[in-house]
Design a protein around this motif. Structure first.
Motif, PDB file in Angstrom:
ATOM      1  N   PRO A  32      20.977  59.187  61.093  1.00 40.27           N
ATOM      2  CA  PRO A  32      20.492  59.019  59.704  1.00 40.27           C
ATOM      3  C   PRO A  32      19.066  58.498  59.625  1.00 40.27           C
ATOM      4  O   PRO A  32      18.333  58.830  58.686  1.00 40.27           O
ATOM      5  CB  PRO A  32      21.486  58.009  59.100  1.00 40.27           C
ATOM      6  N   ILE A  33      18.653  57.703  60.617  1.00 40.56           N
ATOM      7  CA  ILE A  33      17.283  57.187  60.615  1.00 40.56           C
ATOM      8  C   ILE A  33      16.284  58.330  60.807  1.00 40.56           C
ATOM      9  O   ILE A  33      15.282  58.423  60.095  1.00 40.56           O
ATOM     10  CB  ILE A  33      17.104  56.107  61.706  1.00 40.56           C
ATOM     11  N   CYS A  34      16.563  59.216  61.774  1.00 41.49           N
ATOM     12  CA  CYS A  34      15.689  60.377  61.997  1.00 41.49           C
ATOM     13  C   CYS A  34      15.630  61.266  60.759  1.00 41.49           C
ATOM     14  O   CYS A  34      14.554  61.734  60.369  1.00 41.49           O
ATOM     15  CB  CYS A  34      16.184  61.177  63.202  1.00 41.49           C
ATOM     16  N   LEU A  35      16.793  61.510  60.147  1.00 42.16           N
ATOM     17  CA  LEU A  35      16.837  62.344  58.945  1.00 42.16           C
ATOM     18  C   LEU A  35      16.056  61.694  57.798  1.00 42.16           C
ATOM     19  O   LEU A  35      15.357  62.380  57.047  1.00 42.16           O
ATOM     20  CB  LEU A  35      18.292  62.586  58.529  1.00 42.16           C
ATOM     21  N   SER A  36      16.183  60.361  57.682  1.00 42.41           N
ATOM     22  CA  SER A  36      15.457  59.647  56.623  1.00 42.41           C
ATOM     23  C   SER A  36      13.956  59.807  56.806  1.00 42.41           C
ATOM     24  O   SER A  36      13.228  60.090  55.843  1.00 42.41           O
ATOM     25  CB  SER A  36      15.826  58.161  56.636  1.00 42.41           C
ATOM     26  N   TYR A  37      13.483  59.629  58.043  1.00 41.52           N
ATOM     27  CA  TYR A  37      12.049  59.780  58.305  1.00 41.52           C
ATOM     28  C   TYR A  37      11.593  61.209  58.055  1.00 41.52           C
ATOM     29  O   TYR A  37      10.543  61.442  57.455  1.00 41.52           O
ATOM     30  CB  TYR A  37      11.731  59.380  59.747  1.00 41.52           C
ATOM     31  N   PHE A  38      12.386  62.173  58.496  1.00 44.53           N
ATOM     32  CA  PHE A  38      12.007  63.576  58.337  1.00 44.53           C
ATOM     33  C   PHE A  38      11.854  63.942  56.860  1.00 44.53           C
ATOM     34  O   PHE A  38      10.834  64.511  56.444  1.00 44.53           O
ATOM     35  CB  PHE A  38      13.051  64.480  58.994  1.00 44.53           C
ATOM     36  N   PHE A  39      12.866  63.605  56.056  1.00 45.87           N
ATOM     37  CA  PHE A  39      12.821  63.973  54.636  1.00 45.87           C
ATOM     38  C   PHE A  39      11.812  63.132  53.859  1.00 45.87           C
ATOM     39  O   PHE A  39      11.222  63.613  52.880  1.00 45.87           O
ATOM     40  CB  PHE A  39      14.220  63.857  54.019  1.00 45.87           C
ATOM     41  N   ALA A  40      11.596  61.876  54.290  1.00 41.97           N
ATOM     42  CA  ALA A  40      10.579  61.043  53.630  1.00 41.97           C
ATOM     43  C   ALA A  40       9.193  61.622  53.847  1.00 41.97           C
ATOM     44  O   ALA A  40       8.398  61.749  52.897  1.00 41.97           O
ATOM     45  CB  ALA A  40      10.651  59.607  54.166  1.00 41.97           C
ATOM     46  N   ILE A  41       8.880  61.986  55.084  1.00 39.16           N
ATOM     47  CA  ILE A  41       7.564  62.555  55.389  1.00 39.16           C
ATOM     48  C   ILE A  41       7.399  63.919  54.725  1.00 39.16           C
ATOM     49  O   ILE A  41       6.352  64.214  54.131  1.00 39.16           O
ATOM     50  CB  ILE A  41       7.366  62.647  56.918  1.00 39.16           C
ATOM     51  N   LEU A  42       8.443  64.752  54.801  1.00 37.16           N
ATOM     52  CA  LEU A  42       8.393  66.075  54.168  1.00 37.16           C
ATOM     53  C   LEU A  42       8.238  65.955  52.657  1.00 37.16           C
ATOM     54  O   LEU A  42       7.398  66.643  52.048  1.00 37.16           O
ATOM     55  CB  LEU A  42       9.665  66.858  54.503  1.00 37.16           C
ATOM     56  N   GLY A  43       9.031  65.074  52.027  1.00 35.56           N
ATOM     57  CA  GLY A  43       8.997  64.932  50.571  1.00 35.56           C
ATOM     58  C   GLY A  43       7.655  64.429  50.060  1.00 35.56           C
ATOM     59  O   GLY A  43       7.102  64.969  49.103  1.00 35.56           O
ATOM     60  N   ASN A  44       7.109  63.410  50.721  1.00 29.25           N
ATOM     61  CA  ASN A  44       5.832  62.847  50.269  1.00 29.25           C
ATOM     62  C   ASN A  44       4.666  63.790  50.556  1.00 29.25           C
ATOM     63  O   ASN A  44       3.728  63.889  49.759  1.00 29.25           O
ATOM     64  CB  ASN A  44       5.598  61.483  50.924  1.00 29.25           C
ATOM     65  N   ASP A  59      -3.630  65.456  36.408  1.00 28.58           N
ATOM     66  CA  ASP A  59      -3.802  64.461  35.362  1.00 28.58           C
ATOM     67  C   ASP A  59      -3.487  63.086  35.934  1.00 28.58           C
ATOM     68  O   ASP A  59      -2.933  62.978  37.033  1.00 28.58           O
ATOM     69  CB  ASP A  59      -2.968  64.789  34.112  1.00 28.58           C
ATOM     70  N   PRO A  60      -3.859  61.995  35.243  1.00 30.51           N
ATOM     71  CA  PRO A  60      -3.762  60.652  35.822  1.00 30.51           C
ATOM     72  C   PRO A  60      -2.392  60.294  36.385  1.00 30.51           C
ATOM     73  O   PRO A  60      -2.297  59.701  37.469  1.00 30.51           O
ATOM     74  CB  PRO A  60      -4.122  59.747  34.641  1.00 30.51           C
ATOM     75  N   MET A  61      -1.311  60.626  35.669  1.00 33.89           N
ATOM     76  CA  MET A  61       0.017  60.246  36.123  1.00 33.89           C
ATOM     77  C   MET A  61       0.306  60.787  37.523  1.00 33.89           C
ATOM     78  O   MET A  61       0.832  60.081  38.396  1.00 33.89           O
ATOM     79  CB  MET A  61       1.085  60.745  35.148  1.00 33.89           C
ATOM     80  N   TYR A  62      -0.079  62.041  37.770  1.00 35.59           N
ATOM     81  CA  TYR A  62       0.199  62.658  39.069  1.00 35.59           C
ATOM     82  C   TYR A  62      -0.789  62.196  40.133  1.00 35.59           C
ATOM     83  O   TYR A  62      -0.450  62.151  41.318  1.00 35.59           O
ATOM     84  CB  TYR A  62       0.201  64.182  38.925  1.00 35.59           C
ATOM     85  N   TYR A  63      -1.989  61.827  39.730  1.00 36.92           N
ATOM     86  CA  TYR A  63      -2.919  61.233  40.698  1.00 36.92           C
ATOM     87  C   TYR A  63      -2.367  59.903  41.215  1.00 36.92           C
ATOM     88  O   TYR A  63      -2.431  59.603  42.414  1.00 36.92           O
ATOM     89  CB  TYR A  63      -4.297  61.015  40.064  1.00 36.92           C
ATOM     90  N   PHE A  64      -1.826  59.095  40.293  1.00 33.46           N
ATOM     91  CA  PHE A  64      -1.227  57.825  40.712  1.00 33.46           C
ATOM     92  C   PHE A  64       0.021  58.072  41.558  1.00 33.46           C
ATOM     93  O   PHE A  64       0.301  57.330  42.507  1.00 33.46           O
ATOM     94  CB  PHE A  64      -0.892  56.968  39.491  1.00 33.46           C
ATOM     95  N   LEU A  65       0.766  59.111  41.215  1.00 34.52           N
ATOM     96  CA  LEU A  65       1.933  59.473  42.022  1.00 34.52           C
ATOM     97  C   LEU A  65       1.518  59.860  43.437  1.00 34.52           C
ATOM     98  O   LEU A  65       2.211  59.538  44.411  1.00 34.52           O
ATOM     99  CB  LEU A  65       2.698  60.622  41.357  1.00 34.52           C
ATOM    100  N   SER A  66       0.372  60.537  43.571  1.00 39.37           N
ATOM    101  CA  SER A  66      -0.114  60.899  44.908  1.00 39.37           C
ATOM    102  C   SER A  66      -0.481  59.645  45.708  1.00 39.37           C
ATOM    103  O   SER A  66      -0.297  59.603  46.930  1.00 39.37           O
ATOM    104  CB  SER A  66      -1.313  61.844  44.804  1.00 39.37           C
ATOM    105  N   MET A  67      -1.005  58.602  45.020  1.00 44.16           N
ATOM    106  CA  MET A  67      -1.292  57.335  45.705  1.00 44.16           C
ATOM    107  C   MET A  67      -0.003  56.702  46.215  1.00 44.16           C
ATOM    108  O   MET A  67       0.045  56.152  47.325  1.00 44.16           O
ATOM    109  CB  MET A  67      -2.005  56.360  44.760  1.00 44.16           C
ATOM    110  N   LEU A  68       1.054  56.778  45.394  1.00 49.12           N
ATOM    111  CA  LEU A  68       2.356  56.241  45.808  1.00 49.12           C
ATOM    112  C   LEU A  68       2.891  57.017  47.006  1.00 49.12           C
ATOM    113  O   LEU A  68       3.412  56.421  47.961  1.00 49.12           O
ATOM    114  CB  LEU A  68       3.346  56.314  44.643  1.00 49.12           C
TER     115      LEU A  68
END
Length: 313
Positions: A32-44, A59-68
């Motif tokens: 589960p740790i490997c899967l968590s890292y894989f999907f976290a990196i892929l998703g972000n 637009d600003p909301m999505y720019y801030f989302l990209s920072m997150l």
């Protein structure tokens, strides 16, 4: 274990831990740790890619989302090497230099995530309070400046950590309490005076908690605006615009607060529970944030699904 804790020479290697008493099952935890890292990196990475390439998301909301998303990527990549080494190969040793470098990056990206969540709460307040002036207040240039200032401030606050740790002498204990290096965890092992580390670490933690206080204040102001809306449909529409942000804040802060409470009041609590919560603290937010924002943001969902459908055709 006693061999690690009784050395009288200056220590150059620390030993991290997985889950005490379950070392034989680490290989199963690694799945589960490997899967968590894989999907976290892929998703972000997916969020960053679509925000960069799709004009409709500029637009600003999505720019801030990209920072997150960038902060989440940094957290995942910073903690990934030691977590996988421990749970896949039971390799717990880490050099003092590598440990100090890891704690620096983990604290920097954690600080960035905390401040970005605060900035996003202000963004939602402006969008709800002044919807007609929203894009004129948060222009692209201002968003970039906010992002750069945020990064510089976070790095500046965390930069003293490695230098204050380097001045400490470690000669008796070298077994850390987690699967990754943290400033407060490393400094407790020092056999020299660590008052500077304690005071400065407390100061940084206090600043981080101010983010949560400011986020709470912005929520109160938003709720005040929402309660002033006459129609129930209008209230629901406004609330729906920042519910994903509430989820992101809960995902990030609940493990932090839970761990702090257990350290302060749960003296009889099993160390296994604290270790699992500490691992959740770094594994869950980077994994869940892309899911939450993709599910709750109709525009983001339409863009991603549209691109996937194009490729299938």
């Amino acid at each position: 274990m006693s061999v690690f804790n009784t050395s009288e020479v200056d220590i150059s290697t620390f030993f991290l831990i997985g889950i005490p008493g379950m070392e034989h099952s680490h290989i199963w935890f690694s799945i589960p740790i490997c899967l968590s890292y894989f999907f976290a990196i892929l998703g972000n990475y997916t969020i960053l890619f679509f925000i960069k390439t799709e004009a409709s998301l500029h637009d600003p909301m999505y720019y801030f989302l990209s920072m997150l998303a960038f902060s989440d990527l940094g957290l995942s990549i910073s903690s990934l090497p030691t977590m996988l080494r421990i749970f896949l190969f039971n390799a717990t040793g880490i050099s003092s230099d590598a440990c100090i470098a890891q704690e620096f990056f983990i604290h920097v990206f954690s600080a960035m995530e905390s401040t970005v969540l605060f900035i996003m709460s202000i963004d939602r307040f402006i969008a709800i309070n002044n919807p007609l002036r929203y894009t004129s207040i948060l222009t692209g240039a201002r968003v970039i400046k906010i992002g750069l200032v945020n990064a510089i401030v976070c790095i500046s606050f965390i930069l003293p950590f490695p230098f204050t740790l380097r001045r400490l002498k470690f000669c008796k204990k070298n077994v850390l309490s987690h699967s990754y290096c943290l400033h407060q965890d490393v400094m407790k092992l020092a056999c020299s005076d660590n008052k500077v580390n304690v005071i400065y670490g407390f100061f940084v933690a206090l600043i981080a908690m101010l983010d949560l206080v400011c986020i709470s204040v912005s929520y109160i102001l938003i709720l005040k605006i929402v309660l002033g809306i006459a129609s129930q449909k209008g209230r629901f529409k406004v609330l729906n615009t920042f519910i994903s942000h509430i989820c992101a804040v809960l995902i990030f802060y609940v493990p932090i607060i839970t761990l702090a409470v257990l350290h302060r009041f749960g003296k009889k609590c099993s160390p296994v529970i604290m270790i699992i919560i500490a691992d959740i603290l770094l594994l869950v937010p980077p994994l869940m944030n892309p899911i939450v924002y993709t599910v709750k943001s109709q525009q983001m969902r339409i863009v991603i699904l549209g691109k996937l459908c194009e490729k299938q055709v």
